[in-house]
Design a protein around this motif. Structure first.
Motif, mmCIF file in Angstrom:
data_model
loop_
_atom_site.group_PDB
_atom_site.id
_atom_site.type_symbol
_atom_site.label_atom_id
_atom_site.label_comp_id
_atom_site.label_asym_id
_atom_site.label_seq_id
_atom_site.Cartn_x
_atom_site.Cartn_y
_atom_site.Cartn_z
ATOM 1 N N ILE A 142 54.650 -8.729 38.963
ATOM 2 C CA ILE A 142 53.561 -7.877 39.424
ATOM 3 C C ILE A 142 52.783 -7.372 38.218
ATOM 4 O O ILE A 142 53.352 -6.723 37.335
ATOM 5 C CB ILE A 142 54.088 -6.674 40.229
ATOM 6 C CG1 ILE A 142 54.909 -7.156 41.431
ATOM 7 C CG2 ILE A 142 52.931 -5.786 40.689
ATOM 8 C CD1 ILE A 142 55.618 -6.040 42.164
ATOM 9 N N THR A 143 51.504 -7.677 38.167
ATOM 10 C CA THR A 143 50.663 -7.224 37.073
ATOM 11 C C THR A 143 50.162 -5.810 37.352
ATOM 12 O O THR A 143 49.553 -5.559 38.386
ATOM 13 C CB THR A 143 49.459 -8.164 36.880
ATOM 14 O OG1 THR A 143 49.939 -9.484 36.592
ATOM 15 C CG2 THR A 143 48.586 -7.694 35.735
ATOM 16 N N LEU A 144 50.419 -4.896 36.442
ATOM 17 C CA LEU A 144 49.951 -3.519 36.579
ATOM 18 C C LEU A 144 48.650 -3.296 35.814
ATOM 19 O O LEU A 144 47.798 -2.524 36.224
ATOM 20 C CB LEU A 144 51.023 -2.544 36.081
ATOM 21 C CG LEU A 144 52.375 -2.606 36.804
ATOM 22 C CD1 LEU A 144 53.339 -1.606 36.194
ATOM 23 C CD2 LEU A 144 52.205 -2.330 38.293
ATOM 24 N N SER A 145 48.516 -3.955 34.661
ATOM 25 C CA SER A 145 47.311 -3.871 33.845
ATOM 26 C C SER A 145 47.306 -5.085 32.931
ATOM 27 O O SER A 145 48.167 -5.956 33.045
ATOM 28 C CB SER A 145 47.303 -2.578 33.015
ATOM 29 O OG SER A 145 48.284 -2.634 31.996
ATOM 30 N N SER A 146 46.358 -5.133 32.024
ATOM 31 C CA SER A 146 46.306 -6.269 31.101
ATOM 32 C C SER A 146 47.489 -6.267 30.139
ATOM 33 O O SER A 146 47.811 -7.290 29.539
ATOM 34 C CB SER A 146 44.992 -6.241 30.313
ATOM 35 O OG SER A 146 44.876 -5.025 29.586
ATOM 36 N N ASP A 147 48.139 -5.115 29.988
ATOM 37 C CA ASP A 147 49.238 -4.995 29.032
ATOM 38 C C ASP A 147 50.608 -4.841 29.676
ATOM 39 O O ASP A 147 51.622 -5.217 29.079
ATOM 40 C CB ASP A 147 49.004 -3.798 28.100
ATOM 41 C CG ASP A 147 47.761 -3.954 27.246
ATOM 42 O OD1 ASP A 147 47.532 -5.073 26.752
ATOM 43 O OD2 ASP A 147 47.008 -2.974 27.090
ATOM 44 N N PHE A 148 50.670 -4.262 30.871
ATOM 45 C CA PHE A 148 51.956 -3.940 31.489
ATOM 46 C C PHE A 148 52.167 -4.687 32.804
ATOM 47 O O PHE A 148 51.224 -4.900 33.570
ATOM 48 C CB PHE A 148 52.066 -2.433 31.747
ATOM 49 C CG PHE A 148 52.260 -1.609 30.503
ATOM 50 C CD1 PHE A 148 53.529 -1.275 30.048
ATOM 51 C CD2 PHE A 148 51.163 -1.179 29.771
ATOM 52 C CE1 PHE A 148 53.705 -0.528 28.907
ATOM 53 C CE2 PHE A 148 51.324 -0.418 28.621
ATOM 54 C CZ PHE A 148 52.610 -0.096 28.182
ATOM 55 N N SER A 149 53.430 -5.051 33.069
ATOM 56 C CA SER A 149 53.790 -5.730 34.308
ATOM 57 C C SER A 149 55.196 -5.314 34.722
ATOM 58 O O SER A 149 55.920 -4.654 33.967
ATOM 59 C CB SER A 149 53.742 -7.254 34.133
ATOM 60 O OG SER A 149 52.460 -7.693 33.741
ATOM 61 N N LYS A 211 55.772 -3.771 28.557
ATOM 62 C CA LYS A 211 54.645 -4.531 28.027
ATOM 63 C C LYS A 211 54.925 -6.021 28.209
ATOM 64 O O LYS A 211 56.073 -6.463 28.116
ATOM 65 C CB LYS A 211 54.446 -4.214 26.538
ATOM 66 C CG LYS A 211 53.823 -2.850 26.280
ATOM 67 C CD LYS A 211 53.448 -2.700 24.811
ATOM 68 C CE LYS A 211 52.688 -1.405 24.573
ATOM 69 N NZ LYS A 211 52.254 -1.263 23.162
ATOM 70 N N ASN A 212 53.877 -6.782 28.417
ATOM 71 C CA ASN A 212 54.038 -8.208 28.670
ATOM 72 C C ASN A 212 54.762 -8.913 27.523
ATOM 73 O O ASN A 212 55.578 -9.807 27.754
ATOM 74 C CB ASN A 212 52.670 -8.852 28.910
ATOM 75 C CG ASN A 212 52.005 -8.329 30.168
ATOM 76 O OD1 ASN A 212 52.675 -7.972 31.133
ATOM 77 N ND2 ASN A 212 50.686 -8.266 30.168
ATOM 78 N N GLU A 213 54.473 -8.511 26.299
ATOM 79 C CA GLU A 213 55.117 -9.162 25.156
ATOM 80 C C GLU A 213 56.615 -8.895 25.126
ATOM 81 O O GLU A 213 57.404 -9.745 24.686
ATOM 82 C CB GLU A 213 54.474 -8.681 23.849
ATOM 83 C CG GLU A 213 54.587 -7.174 23.626
ATOM 84 C CD GLU A 213 53.715 -6.698 22.487
ATOM 85 O OE1 GLU A 213 54.285 -6.301 21.464
ATOM 86 O OE2 GLU A 213 52.482 -6.735 22.627
ATOM 87 N N MET A 214 57.034 -7.708 25.615
ATOM 88 C CA MET A 214 58.456 -7.380 25.663
ATOM 89 C C MET A 214 59.128 -8.103 26.825
ATOM 90 O O MET A 214 60.259 -8.592 26.692
ATOM 91 C CB MET A 214 58.652 -5.868 25.792
ATOM 92 C CG MET A 214 57.986 -5.041 24.699
ATOM 93 S SD MET A 214 58.467 -5.559 23.018
ATOM 94 C CE MET A 214 60.181 -5.010 23.004
#
Length: 222
Positions: A142-149, A211-214
């Protein structure tokens, strides 16, 4: 889950899939399209399926769209018709309008018209496909924003038998555990915001926020 009336306007692949899924979830659905074959195909699945010109507000009213709680407008290919139908549905007073867009400009115009949500099916499917390549074991995303999911994965073997406190997800991995799904006596139970002393069990499905990278590093946890 409360029952609501949905009007799905445009019964192509996307609209038909939305309509049939809503019906499978116990919702009432009016399916509308100007193509007789599409209406016939979806007719057995929906509460009502009608062949109409959805740009005609009188036809929409006669079909009962004014009584709908949510309208899903899936006429992406014909942008002019899409915009006109949105305006007609708004004039009928439907409180929630979800509209499919095929281009960024189309999406921006829909937003300016005041739709509740704009959907880009192809872009969203491409994003899900890309994420599944980065996190192959992800069960949902689920995408919450461009940075967080939020991502759902089967609990890593390394965490089985440990408490959330001992794992230190936030300190070590920059992630927050939102919920745990597990099978108990043959039924699925969901533990939302579990306490720090909650022990993770083999087969648990954990929903992780970060964060998406994490989140992309979950695959490295063994």
């Amino acid at each position: 889950m409360s029952k609501r009336l949905y009007a799905v306007i445009g019964l192509g692949r996307f609209g038909s899939a939305v309509a049939s899924t809503l019906v499978s979830l116990g919702q009432d659905v009016i399916g509308l399209d100007d193509n007789e074959d599409r209406v016939r195909e979806i007719g057995e699945l929906t509460t009502h399926a009608l062949q109409i010109d959805a740009t005609d507000i009188r036809a929409l009213r006669q079909a009962g769209v004014n009584a709908a709680d949510v309208a899903v407008i899936s006429i992406g290919e014909n942008i002019e018709a899409s915009l006109l139908v949105v305006m007609q549905v708004k004039d009928l007073g439907v409180p929630h309008i979800i509209a499919k867009a095929v281009t960024p400009l189309h999406g921006r115009i829909l937003e300016k018209l005041g739709v509740t949500r704009v959907i880009f099916p192809e872009r969203e499917m491409a994003e899900r496909t890309a994420r599944s390549l980065v996190i192959p074991n992800a069960l949902d995303y689920i995408t919450l924003s461009s940075d967080f999911s939020i991502v759902e994965v089967t609990v890593p073997t390394k965490f089985v038998g440990q408490t959330l406190r001992s794992i230190e997800l936030r300190a070590r991995y920059g992630l927050t555990l939102v919920a745990i799904k597990r099978q108990v006596a043959g039924k699925e139970e969901t533990l939302v915001s579990p306490p720090a002393d909650q022990v993770l069990l083999e087969g648990d499905i954990v929903a992780l926020l970060g964060k998406n990278e994490m989140l992309a590093r979950i695959e490295t946890i063994r």
